[in-house]
Design a protein around this motif. Structure first.
Motif, PDB file in Angstrom:
ATOM      1  N   ARG A 293      40.345 -22.448  -3.404  1.00  0.00           N
ATOM      2  CA  ARG A 293      40.270 -22.181  -2.260  1.00  0.00           C
ATOM      3  C   ARG A 293      39.549 -22.471  -1.008  1.00  0.00           C
ATOM      4  O   ARG A 293      39.666 -22.661  -0.610  1.00  0.00           O
ATOM      5  N   HIS A 294      38.271 -22.828  -2.165  1.00  0.00           N
ATOM      6  CA  HIS A 294      36.991 -23.375  -1.554  1.00  0.00           C
ATOM      7  C   HIS A 294      37.132 -24.612  -0.550  1.00  0.00           C
ATOM      8  O   HIS A 294      37.486 -25.267   0.395  1.00  0.00           O
ATOM      9  N   LEU A 295      38.189 -25.780  -0.962  1.00  0.00           N
ATOM     10  CA  LEU A 295      38.988 -26.669  -0.354  1.00  0.00           C
ATOM     11  C   LEU A 295      39.609 -26.628   0.476  1.00  0.00           C
ATOM     12  O   LEU A 295      39.913 -27.517   1.784  1.00  0.00           O
ATOM     13  N   TRP A 296      40.666 -25.562   0.151  1.00  0.00           N
ATOM     14  CA  TRP A 296      42.063 -25.537   0.884  1.00  0.00           C
ATOM     15  C   TRP A 296      41.185 -24.700   3.015  1.00  0.00           C
ATOM     16  O   TRP A 296      41.992 -24.647   3.208  1.00  0.00           O
ATOM     17  N   GLN A 297      40.231 -24.077   2.105  1.00  0.00           N
ATOM     18  CA  GLN A 297      39.313 -23.599   3.525  1.00  0.00           C
ATOM     19  C   GLN A 297      38.747 -24.559   4.092  1.00  0.00           C
ATOM     20  O   GLN A 297      38.535 -24.369   5.853  1.00  0.00           O
ATOM     21  N   LEU A 298      38.362 -25.801   3.400  1.00  0.00           N
ATOM     22  CA  LEU A 298      37.392 -26.458   4.053  1.00  0.00           C
ATOM     23  C   LEU A 298      38.430 -27.574   5.355  1.00  0.00           C
ATOM     24  O   LEU A 298      38.101 -28.439   5.998  1.00  0.00           O
ATOM     25  N   ASP A 299      40.048 -27.634   4.394  1.00  0.00           N
ATOM     26  CA  ASP A 299      40.605 -28.576   5.382  1.00  0.00           C
ATOM     27  C   ASP A 299      41.663 -27.887   6.002  1.00  0.00           C
ATOM     28  O   ASP A 299      42.241 -28.434   6.530  1.00  0.00           O
ATOM     29  N   ASP A 300      41.189 -26.326   6.602  1.00  0.00           N
ATOM     30  CA  ASP A 300      42.393 -25.630   6.887  1.00  0.00           C
ATOM     31  C   ASP A 300      43.446 -25.375   6.860  1.00  0.00           C
ATOM     32  O   ASP A 300      44.880 -25.656   7.318  1.00  0.00           O
ATOM     33  N   ASN A 301      43.910 -25.568   5.308  1.00  0.00           N
ATOM     34  CA  ASN A 301      45.053 -25.704   4.648  1.00  0.00           C
ATOM     35  C   ASN A 301      45.673 -24.068   4.101  1.00  0.00           C
ATOM     36  O   ASN A 301      45.246 -23.894   3.219  1.00  0.00           O
ATOM     37  N   THR A 302      45.513 -23.169   4.893  1.00  0.00           N
ATOM     38  CA  THR A 302      45.539 -21.199   4.717  1.00  0.00           C
ATOM     39  C   THR A 302      47.210 -21.264   4.158  1.00  0.00           C
ATOM     40  O   THR A 302      47.142 -19.897   4.257  1.00  0.00           O
ATOM     41  N   ILE A 303      48.410 -22.217   4.448  1.00  0.00           N
ATOM     42  CA  ILE A 303      48.937 -21.256   4.264  1.00  0.00           C
ATOM     43  C   ILE A 303      49.658 -20.797   2.763  1.00  0.00           C
ATOM     44  O   ILE A 303      50.281 -19.899   2.938  1.00  0.00           O
ATOM     45  N   THR A 304      49.043 -21.742   1.607  1.00  0.00           N
ATOM     46  CA  THR A 304      49.315 -21.040   0.504  1.00  0.00           C
ATOM     47  C   THR A 304      48.356 -20.144  -0.227  1.00  0.00           C
ATOM     48  O   THR A 304      48.720 -19.855  -1.172  1.00  0.00           O
ATOM     49  N   LEU A 305      47.223 -19.465   1.115  1.00  0.00           N
ATOM     50  CA  LEU A 305      46.084 -19.113   0.490  1.00  0.00           C
ATOM     51  C   LEU A 305      46.648 -17.348   0.113  1.00  0.00           C
ATOM     52  O   LEU A 305      45.931 -17.364  -1.652  1.00  0.00           O
TER      53      LEU A 305
END
Length: 168
Positions: A122-134
Motif C-alpha cells: 500500500r505504501h509503495l503503490w501510493q508513492l508510485d501512484d499505482n492505485t489500480i489494485t488498492l
C-alpha cells in the motif's frame, strides 16, 4: 525494515532526476568509450560490435558504481529507501504462496509477514501512484485482519523481521 513516512513530491522529483541522469550518463559514456576504442583500434571489416558492446558494459558499470557510491547521500534518501523496500517486497513475493498457505493454517509469523507485505505494498503503490489494485489490497487486508481478530491477535508492523521468511 520498517516503513517510513517520506515526502512523495521530493521522492518523485529525485527519482526522475536519478533516472534521467542515469540514462544520459549511460548514453554519453557508452558512445564516448565505444568511439574512443574504435578510433584507437579500428577494424578494417567495419564491424565494431565488440567495441560498442564494451562501451555499453563500461557505461553500465559507471552508472552502477556511481549509484552505489551516492546511495547514502541525503539527495538519494527517498530513492534508496524505496529501492530497499522493493527488495524486501520481492523477497516476500517469492515466498508468498507458502506464506499464504501458512496463514490458512493459523501461523502467527506468516500473518505478521503478510500484514507487513500488505502495508508495504500500500505504501509503495501510493508513492508510485499505482492505485489500480488498492481496492483489492483493502479486501485482502480485511480478510487477514478478520482472521487475526478471530485468533485474538494484534498484528503490528514492528513485529516484522525479514528473518521470519526463513521458515517458508
Amino acid at each position: 525494515m520498517q516503513l517510513q513516512k517520506i515526502d512523495k513530491a521530493r521522492y518523485r522529483k529525485h527519482l526522475n532526476i536519478v533516472i534521467v541522469t542515469s540514462i544520459l550518463t549511460l548514453a554519453i559514456s557508452s558512445l564516448a568509450i565505444a568511439q574512443g576504442l574504435i578510433h584507437l583500434y579500428p577494424d578494417e571489416s567495419g564491424s565494431h560490435f565488440h567495441w560498442n558492446l564494451l562501451g555499453v558494459v563500461a557505461g553500465c558499470l559507471i552508472v552502477g558504481l556511481t549509484l552505489s557510491r551516492v546511495k547514502l547521500h541525503d539527495f538519494m534518501r527517498e530513492v534508496y529507501y524505496v529501492w530497499q523496500l522493493k527488495q524486501v517486497l520481492n523477497q516476500i513475493q517469492r515466498k508468498l504462496a507458502k506464506v499464504k498457505k501458512a496463514v490458512e493454517q493459523d501461523d502467527v509469523n506468516a500473518m505478521i509477514v503478510l500484514n507487513y507485505y500488505y502495508q508495504a505494498c500500500r505504501h509503495l503503490w501510493q508513492l508510485d501512484d499505482n492505485t489500480i489494485t488498492l481496492d483489492d489490497l483493502g479486501v485482502w487486508q480485511t480478510t487477514l485482519d478478520s482472521k487475526a481478530e478471530a485468533l485474538n491477535l494484534n498484528l503490528k508492523m514492528e513485529d516484522f523481521d525479514l528473518a521470519l521468511l526463513q521458515q517458508y
